[in-house]
Scaffold this active site. Structure first.
Site, mmCIF file in Angstrom:
data_model
loop_
_atom_site.group_PDB
_atom_site.id
_atom_site.type_symbol
_atom_site.label_atom_id
_atom_site.label_comp_id
_atom_site.label_asym_id
_atom_site.label_seq_id
_atom_site.Cartn_x
_atom_site.Cartn_y
_atom_site.Cartn_z
ATOM 1 N N GLU A 43 56.572 49.268 26.094
ATOM 2 C CA GLU A 43 55.790 48.704 27.199
ATOM 3 C C GLU A 43 55.797 49.699 28.350
ATOM 4 O O GLU A 43 56.874 50.118 28.818
ATOM 5 C CB GLU A 43 56.352 47.364 27.661
ATOM 6 C CG GLU A 43 55.494 46.737 28.763
ATOM 7 C CD GLU A 43 55.941 45.346 29.159
ATOM 8 O OE1 GLU A 43 55.840 45.020 30.343
ATOM 9 O OE2 GLU A 43 56.397 44.594 28.274
ATOM 10 N N ASP A 95 58.293 59.159 33.878
ATOM 11 C CA ASP A 95 56.872 59.332 33.564
ATOM 12 C C ASP A 95 56.611 59.025 32.089
ATOM 13 O O ASP A 95 57.182 59.667 31.204
ATOM 14 C CB ASP A 95 56.480 60.777 33.894
ATOM 15 C CG ASP A 95 54.986 61.026 33.808
ATOM 16 O OD1 ASP A 95 54.280 60.296 33.096
ATOM 17 O OD2 ASP A 95 54.521 61.989 34.448
ATOM 18 N N ASP A 118 48.390 49.671 37.763
ATOM 19 C CA ASP A 118 47.846 49.808 39.115
ATOM 20 C C ASP A 118 46.350 50.073 39.028
ATOM 21 O O ASP A 118 45.925 51.056 38.420
ATOM 22 C CB ASP A 118 48.550 50.963 39.830
ATOM 23 C CG ASP A 118 48.275 50.969 41.336
ATOM 24 O OD1 ASP A 118 47.160 50.584 41.733
ATOM 25 O OD2 ASP A 118 49.178 51.364 42.090
ATOM 26 N N LYS A 122 39.926 51.576 44.962
ATOM 27 C CA LYS A 122 38.945 52.411 45.650
ATOM 28 C C LYS A 122 38.400 53.473 44.695
ATOM 29 O O LYS A 122 39.163 54.111 43.966
ATOM 30 C CB LYS A 122 39.579 53.079 46.872
ATOM 31 C CG LYS A 122 39.968 52.109 47.975
ATOM 32 C CD LYS A 122 40.543 52.834 49.178
ATOM 33 C CE LYS A 122 40.916 51.854 50.274
ATOM 34 N NZ LYS A 122 41.495 52.532 51.463
ATOM 35 N N ASP A 154 43.046 42.579 35.525
ATOM 36 C CA ASP A 154 42.220 41.567 36.175
ATOM 37 C C ASP A 154 41.151 42.208 37.059
ATOM 38 O O ASP A 154 40.470 41.502 37.802
ATOM 39 C CB ASP A 154 43.090 40.619 37.017
ATOM 40 C CG ASP A 154 43.921 41.362 38.045
ATOM 41 O OD1 ASP A 154 44.764 42.172 37.640
ATOM 42 O OD2 ASP A 154 43.733 41.132 39.261
ATOM 43 N N THR A 193 51.671 35.840 34.675
ATOM 44 C CA THR A 193 52.533 36.289 35.775
ATOM 45 C C THR A 193 51.982 35.789 37.112
ATOM 46 O O THR A 193 50.855 35.305 37.209
ATOM 47 C CB THR A 193 52.610 37.821 35.814
ATOM 48 O OG1 THR A 193 51.307 38.337 36.143
ATOM 49 C CG2 THR A 193 53.049 38.381 34.472
ATOM 50 N N PHE A 195 51.036 37.648 39.432
ATOM 51 C CA PHE A 195 49.888 38.484 39.771
ATOM 52 C C PHE A 195 48.617 37.958 39.109
ATOM 53 O O PHE A 195 47.551 37.924 39.716
ATOM 54 C CB PHE A 195 50.145 39.939 39.362
ATOM 55 C CG PHE A 195 51.293 40.566 40.093
ATOM 56 C CD1 PHE A 195 51.170 40.951 41.416
ATOM 57 C CD2 PHE A 195 52.502 40.773 39.459
ATOM 58 C CE1 PHE A 195 52.223 41.526 42.101
ATOM 59 C CE2 PHE A 195 53.573 41.342 40.132
ATOM 60 C CZ PHE A 195 53.430 41.719 41.451
ATOM 61 N N GLU A 196 48.740 37.543 37.850
ATOM 62 C CA GLU A 196 47.575 37.005 37.163
ATOM 63 C C GLU A 196 47.158 35.671 37.770
ATOM 64 O O GLU A 196 45.967 35.385 37.909
ATOM 65 C CB GLU A 196 47.860 36.846 35.667
ATOM 66 C CG GLU A 196 46.627 36.472 34.864
ATOM 67 C CD GLU A 196 46.843 36.500 33.366
ATOM 68 O OE1 GLU A 196 45.889 36.220 32.631
ATOM 69 O OE2 GLU A 196 47.976 36.812 32.930
#
Length: 216
Positions: A43, A95, A118, A122, A154, A193, A195-196
């Site tokens: 993941e 990374d 992320d 923009k 999303d 989550t 966030f979702e």
């Protein structure tokens, strides 16, 4: 980090975690690290570990490997792992490109998940997005034949970019080409989550993409 996160880091990191820049050259010795031989699922971007911990708990047959750059997130994931008494989860800080390119052998992964990376919303920042052709080609090269890369976002514009990038990778095949837009049905097993939930409240629809490695 919070006090609890700092204590978890001190208590468990040496056992559960490794720093990517400090890995010895070549493939990670995952069998010895996990203490067993089992399919490995990676993941990328585990965040605060809310989803990661639940998915690792739900799949004890997998060696679940999470890579993340955010130290408090990894510490929080260790707290969640302790609470759930997980034995099949290991953490890497650093990374993902370096990890995949230098320490994960080709054709060795049973799956890769990248949930809600992320979005860099923009337009001038879109080049910073993780899901780009070179990166997906690298991910695909590390998948075993038939193994899948599963993405979710999303942000509509990012979802469309993901679909374009994955569809253009010749070693990948959409598992759901006949679904509207080629989007995968939202899996019931993927936790919702905060966030979702917030995205839903703000009127954004989450999209899942599941592409599998083809035999070449």
């Amino acid at each position: 980090m919070t006090v609890g996160q700092a204590k978890a880091w001190e208590r468990r990191w040496d056992e559960l975690g490794k720093q990517v820049p400090q890995l010895p050259p070549g493939p990670i010795e995952l069998d010895s690290w996990f203490g067993r031989h089992a399919p490995v699922l990676l993941e990328i971007g585990s965040g605060m570990g809310e989803t990661t911990s639940q998915l690792a708990k739900a799949s004890p047959e997998l060696n679940y490997l999470a890579v993340e750059v955010y130290q408090p997130g990894l510490a929080q994931l260790m707290l969640r792992a302790e609470a759930l008494e997980l034995t099949n989860l290991r953490l890497l800080r650093g990374d993902a490109v370096v990890l995949l390119g230098e320490h994960i052998p080709p054709g060795s992964l049973a799956g890769v998940r990248i949930f809600f990376p992320d979005p860099w919303p923009k337009k001038k920042h879109h080049k910073r997005r993780l899901v780009q052709p070179d990166f997906i080609a690298l991910v695909a090269s590390r998948l075993a034949p038939g193994a899948a890369v599963h993405l979710a976002t999303d942000w509509e514009n990012y979802a469309e970019q993901m679909m374009e990038v994955l569809s253009a990778e010749p070693t990948l095949r959409n598992r759901y080409p006949d679904e509207p837009g080629g989007w995968a049905p939202r899996p019931e097993w993927r936790p919702v989550t905060k966030f979702e939930s917030r995205a839903r409240e703000e009127g954004r629809i989450s999209r899942d993409l599941i592409f599998e490695r083809v035999n070449t």
